[in-house]
Scaffold this active site. Structure first.
Site, PDB file in Angstrom:
ATOM      1  N   LYS A 116       1.227  14.435   0.789  1.00  0.00           N
ATOM      2  CA  LYS A 116      -0.128  14.911   0.608  1.00  0.00           C
ATOM      3  C   LYS A 116      -0.897  16.271   1.048  1.00  0.00           C
ATOM      4  CE  LYS A 116      -2.180  11.210   3.455  1.00  0.00           C
ATOM      5  NZ  LYS A 116      -2.609   9.925   2.309  1.00  0.00           N
ATOM      6  N   LYS A 136     -14.825   8.102  -2.811  1.00  0.00           N
ATOM      7  CA  LYS A 136     -16.196   8.650  -2.369  1.00  0.00           C
ATOM      8  C   LYS A 136     -16.642  10.383  -2.513  1.00  0.00           C
ATOM      9  CE  LYS A 136     -13.898   6.050   1.189  1.00  0.00           C
ATOM     10  NZ  LYS A 136     -13.011   5.984   2.663  1.00  0.00           N
ATOM     11  N   THR A 138      -8.269   6.852  -1.577  1.00  0.00           N
ATOM     12  CA  THR A 138      -9.401   5.944  -1.558  1.00  0.00           C
ATOM     13  C   THR A 138     -10.690   7.360  -1.090  1.00  0.00           C
ATOM     14  OG1 THR A 138      -9.185   5.061   0.778  1.00  0.00           O
ATOM     15  CG2 THR A 138      -8.974   3.831  -1.180  1.00  0.00           C
ATOM     16  N   LYS A 141      -7.868  14.227   5.135  1.00  0.00           N
ATOM     17  CA  LYS A 141      -6.722  12.655   4.982  1.00  0.00           C
ATOM     18  C   LYS A 141      -6.131  12.495   6.155  1.00  0.00           C
ATOM     19  CE  LYS A 141      -6.014  13.640   0.436  1.00  0.00           C
ATOM     20  NZ  LYS A 141      -6.154  12.501   0.172  1.00  0.00           N
ATOM     21  N   ARG A 142      -4.803  11.555   6.080  1.00  0.00           N
ATOM     22  CA  ARG A 142      -4.337  11.745   7.043  1.00  0.00           C
ATOM     23  C   ARG A 142      -3.527  13.536   6.792  1.00  0.00           C
ATOM     24  NH1 ARG A 142      -3.761   8.572  11.765  1.00  0.00           N
ATOM     25  NH2 ARG A 142      -1.796   9.160  11.941  1.00  0.00           N
ATOM     26  N   HIS A 163       0.949  -1.328  -0.082  1.00  0.00           N
ATOM     27  CA  HIS A 163       0.354   0.251  -0.128  1.00  0.00           C
ATOM     28  C   HIS A 163       0.662   1.663  -0.033  1.00  0.00           C
ATOM     29  CE1 HIS A 163      -4.273  -2.118   0.865  1.00  0.00           C
ATOM     30  NE2 HIS A 163      -2.970  -2.967   1.259  1.00  0.00           N
TER      31      HIS A 163
HETATM   32  C1  26W Z   1       4.656   0.311  10.030  1.00  0.00           C
HETATM   33  C2  26W Z   1       4.177   1.881   9.422  1.00  0.00           C
HETATM   34  C3  26W Z   1       2.922   2.099   8.407  1.00  0.00           C
HETATM   35  C4  26W Z   1       1.596   2.555   8.884  1.00  0.00           C
HETATM   36  C5  26W Z   1       0.903   2.440   7.944  1.00  0.00           C
HETATM   37  C6  26W Z   1       3.623   1.701   7.664  1.00  0.00           C
HETATM   38  C7  26W Z   1       2.178   2.299   6.288  1.00  0.00           C
HETATM   39  C8  26W Z   1       0.897   1.819   6.574  1.00  0.00           C
HETATM   40  C9  26W Z   1      -0.051   2.153   5.555  1.00  0.00           C
HETATM   41  C10 26W Z   1       0.810   1.136   3.974  1.00  0.00           C
HETATM   42  C11 26W Z   1      -0.439   3.113   4.846  1.00  0.00           C
HETATM   43  C12 26W Z   1      -1.647   3.325   4.231  1.00  0.00           C
HETATM   44  O1  26W Z   1      -2.207   3.292   4.925  1.00  0.00           O
HETATM   45  N1  26W Z   1      -1.673   3.863   3.428  1.00  0.00           N
HETATM   46  C13 26W Z   1      -2.419   3.860   2.033  1.00  0.00           C
HETATM   47  O2  26W Z   1      -3.341   3.311   1.441  1.00  0.00           O
HETATM   48  C14 26W Z   1      -4.325   3.476   1.094  1.00  0.00           C
HETATM   49  C15 26W Z   1      -4.782   2.221   0.860  1.00  0.00           C
HETATM   50  O3  26W Z   1      -4.483   0.661  -0.589  1.00  0.00           O
HETATM   51  C16 26W Z   1      -4.707   3.919   0.367  1.00  0.00           C
HETATM   52  O4  26W Z   1      -5.065   4.598  -0.694  1.00  0.00           O
HETATM   53  C17 26W Z   1      -3.087   5.515   0.177  1.00  0.00           C
HETATM   54  O5  26W Z   1      -3.167   5.561  -0.902  1.00  0.00           O
HETATM   55  C18 26W Z   1      -2.636   4.732   1.251  1.00  0.00           C
HETATM   56  O6  26W Z   1      -1.445   5.798   1.526  1.00  0.00           O
END
Ligand code: 26W
Length: 812
Positions: free
Chosen positions: A549, A655, A651, A543-544, A355
């Protein structure tokens, strides 16, 4: 459920009130009523879950296990009532009992067991898995505290604990009889027996994993799946008599471990921290899940040799990647299979979704941490790593590739490389992102095993994100497309395209949007005490908070507009309300400064008479699923402005699109595929493209030059430096953009490079807005073409291309 009437629903709720809370309808609090409603629906779902389980077993179907450290479920009462087809009956019954149904729905706290995109995606996928009648389960941790509650105090983010369980556990069913035991630490002893090397772990610390299941209802089906959330418990209360036996320390170790493991969700999104508690959480949840899946498999089939034929495990990013060595451990140590057989089964069972391509998000665990916390898993990882390394060497004969693709290297365990070695499929989440994985991040692994690489473009639950939350638009769609077919066949939305010249329809869309803006304004006033100008265009970025971003780019453009207004108070200026919502990871200082800057800007703009009824900036506190559900239907502009190549998918953008907002965005993540179906004429694109970003970097990007050449840009940055009316100055952000800071290169995310074209896109957008007919046409096309972004389509692709499981086909 089919047989519920308003009257029988009322009776069912009052029965639950009497039995569980010992109160009458008149005496009941809204909280009691909310819980009683949950119990009534759960009863139906529990029966259906049992039938589903029996059928799956009888028909010996392959099961899908979706493992994720995050499930951002939000609220469930409305969702379950919707899927069970009883929303109107429930509302009616509550009214008959003298309650406002909306007040009851509002009582439910969000189950915020996730950070952002990855967690919400998992929640949407549970809905589609169930609706498509795939036997499936989700697995995660039953965090006591979900994502923190955000308060803004003096313009700054303050984090408060999210104690959701008091009310939110209405949907959780503890299953103590399905408890598993997870082991940490200890030492290994090896011995030979019957020509077989045995490895036993001794002196380990035990933690009990107790499942709390949440049933998941599908739409238009009786099929019911569940989300299994593991709670951590200590094996026994600390017994003072252990003092004499010297076992006291071991027992208190176990109690302490159990106490903390399921305590809190890590709030970092897209940033790896390497904390040992996080590794404990991962192994705790992985081990409990694999043991539970294996136990049920043996009960059904009596052997593990066909495990991969009857199970597929999808891992949501690398966070559950320890599933690979854990499954190996159980197959070898507990079931007595050889390495090769175990590896064959494992690598045919597990699939990995990536992701993110951000380097700082990739998990790399320190070797000594893994070794001491999980000694047996470490041994297995070493063996996996050695074998993989030999394979890479035989294929590439290139030490650089060996290093790059290594699983254990430089004292670290690289989880993404473990997944490349141990999974049957690897997929990205948008066309662009999957291409970047092949070309760049995983290029070498792709060269060696190209057939493993897939793309599954993410989707969202359109029943929740359109039909359930936007009743006005849902009604119009039903009228125009001939009923509710679109709920199960989202491509039906395409029929809307035919109404692009129908003035009645276009006006109706405008009215629905206006009504949604009014109702969001009421909500914002109630929740946060702000008064929104509903005559203004609602321009939204939620969003976060992350530098990539580029919320700061949005703020810079607002400063630019504000300066124009101040310089020229009589200019034509269509009223514009900018809305932000974003949580910053508590340790991410720059992100927190950006929140503060937005609030400083908001404070000044909202007080300045020159902006009155024209320019407004609002930072919405505590952005979360239930706030998004109010906001999406009311939004007119969706800001998707990440630097090209950085956002894997995004995502929220889908929406917004489904609810008729138009996108101002870069060609990044999902925007690329949205552009393919919308064309230039139905969205507002700007900025450098992925290859251009790379080229700019290669040729030596110099933001200072842009700053000195463009007076508008300079004025904006200088204002950040000089500060705002509240006395806050942002020299640090100014410096970060122009000079770089603490090792970061200047303007890492190229805000300055895209500033001019962003302002230009916003200008085009505003011009278009003045032509309401044209705007509504574009909005109609956005809704009409959003069907392809339904989660049902994404899940069907996983089922066809990765899991190889059948599903209910919805005849078109
Ligand atoms: C280890 C710390 C950590 C925590 C969360 C690393 C990475 C993450 C996630 C992978 C971050 C995340 O939520 N990524 C998002 O995933 C969405 C669903 O596929 C995408 O739509 C977003 O673009 C992406 O940033």
């Amino acid at each position: 459920m089919e047989n519920f009437t308003r009257e029988s629903m009322r009776k069912a709720i009052s029965d639950k009130l009497r039995l569980n809370f010992g109160c009458t309808v008149e005496e009941a609090t809204e909280a009691n009523v909310m819980k009683a409603c949950a119990m009534v629906l759960r009863e139906v779902m529990a029966d259906r879950a049992i039938d589903t389980r029996k059928a799956t077993r009888r028909e010996r179907k392959r099961k899908v296990h979706y493992m994720s450290l995050e499930f951002l479920m939000g609220r469930s009462l409305m969702k379950n009532a919707y899927n069970l087809g009883v929303v109107e009956i429930l509302r009616g019954a509550l009214e008959d009992m003298g309650f406002d149904p909306n007040d009851i729905f509002e009582m439910e706290p969000d189950a915020g067991l996730g950070n952002g995109g990855l967690g919400r995606l998992a929640a949407c996928y549970l809905d589609s898995l169930t609706t498509l009648e795939i036997p499936a389960a989700g697995y995660s941790i039953c965090y006591e505290l979900g994502i923190f509650r955000q308060k803004i105090v003096d313009g700054q983010q303050v984090e408060l604990p999210d104690d959701w369980k008091g009310m939110g556990d209405a949907w959780l069913v503890p299953k103590p009889e399905e408890m598993e035991e997870v082991h940490f630490g200890g030492t290994l002893r090896e011995f030979w027996d019957d020509n077989h090397l045995h490895v036993v772990n001794e002196g380990y610390t035990r933690v009990l994993a107790v499942p709390c299941d949440m049933e998941i209802a599908g739409y238009g089906t009786k099929h019911t799946n569940f989300l299994r959330l593991w709670d951590a418990k200590s094996p026994k209360p600390i017994d003072m008599s252990l003092f004499q036996k010297g076992d006291y320390l071991q027992a208190s170790e176990e109690a302490a471990m159990a106490e903390v493991i399921a305590k809190v969700l890590y709030p970092e999104d897209n940033h790896y921290e390497g904390k040992s508690l996080r590794l404990k959480q991962q192994y705790f949840f992985v081990s409990a899940t694999v043991q539970s899946i294996v136990r049920k498999h043996i009960q059904a089939y009596g052997t593990l040799t066909n495990f991969h034929e009857k199970n597929v495990i999808q891992i949501n990013d690398t966070h559950p990647a320890l599933v690979i060595p854990e499954l190996m451990r159980i197959l070898i140590d507990d079931a007595g299979l050889s390495w090769d057989v175990a590896w064959d089964i494992t690598t045919k069972s597990v699939a990995y979704t990536n992701h993110t391509v951000l380097a700082e998000a990739l998990e790399r665990w320190p070797q000594n941490l893994v070794e001491s916390l999980l000694p047996r898993i470490w041994q297995i990882l070493v063996e996996i790593s050695n074998r993989w390394q030999r394979k890479v060497e035989d294929y590439y004969h290139d030490p650089k590739k060996t290093e790059e693709m290594a699983i254990i290297w430089g004292g670290e365990v690289r989880m993404a490389n473990l997944c490349l070695a141990g999974c049957m499929a690897i997929n990205g989440v948008s066309a662009l992102h999957s291409q970047i994985l092949k070309d760049d991040l995983f290029h070498s692994a792709y060269g060696m095993e190209p057939e493993k690489f897939k793309n599954v473009t993410n989707g969202i639950d359109h029943r929740r994100w359109l039909s359930e939350i936007n009743p006005g638009l849902d009604g119009l769609i039903r009228d125009l497309t001939g009923g509710d077919a679109y709920l199960l066949q989202p491509m039906t939305l395409e029929k809307l395209d035919a109404y692009a010249e129908d003035s009645g329809v276009l006006e109706c869309m405008g009215k629905i949007k206006k009504a949604n803006k009014e109702s969001f304004a009421k909500y914002a006033r109630r929740e946060q005490g702000v008064v929104l100008n509903t005559e203004a265009i609602f321009d939204v970025q939620v969003k976060r908070l992350h530098e990539y971003k580029r919320q700061l780019l949005n703020a810079m453009h607002i400063i630019y507009l504000y300066q124009q207004l101040r310089d020229n108070p009589n200019m034509d200026f269509y009223p514009h309300t900018f809305l932000f919502g974003a949580k910053a990871a508590p340790g991410y200082a720059v992100a927190k400064r950006i929140i503060q800057l937005i609030n400083s800007l908001a404070d000044q703009v909202n007080k300045d008479p020159v902006c009155k009824d024209r320019l407004q900036v609002v930072f919405l506190e505590n952005y979360r699923v239930s706030l998004a559900e109010q906001l999406m239907p009311a939004s007119e502009v969706s800001q998707q402005i990440s630097l090209a190549g950085k956002e894997a998918r995004g995502t929220g953008n889908m929406k917004f699109m489904m609810n008729g907002a138009l996108t101002v965005g870069t060609l990044d993540g999902a925007n690329v595929e949205m552009h393919q179906v919308l064309g230039d004429e139905n969205m507002f694109l700007f900025g450098h493209k992925t290859e251009e970003v790379a080229e700019l970097r290669r040729s030596g990007y110099n933001p200072y030059r842009l700053y000195s050449r463009d007076p508008a840009l300079r004025a904006v940055l200088d204002q950040m430096n000089a500060g705002f009316a509240d006395g806050n100055r942002y020299e640090d952000l100014h410096e970060r953009l122009l000079m770089g800071q603490g090792g970061s290169s200047p303007d890492e995310y190229m805000l300055l490079a895209d500033f001019a074209s962003y302002c230009e896109a916003e200008r085009r957008m505003m011009e278009t807005y003045l032509d309401q007919r044209r705007w509504n046409q574009m909005s109609l096309h956005n809704i009409a073409r959003s069907g392809v972004f339904a989660a049902d389509r994404a899940i069907a692709e996983y089922a066809d291309n990765i899991w190889h499981v059948p599903y209910k086909k919805q005849s078109v």
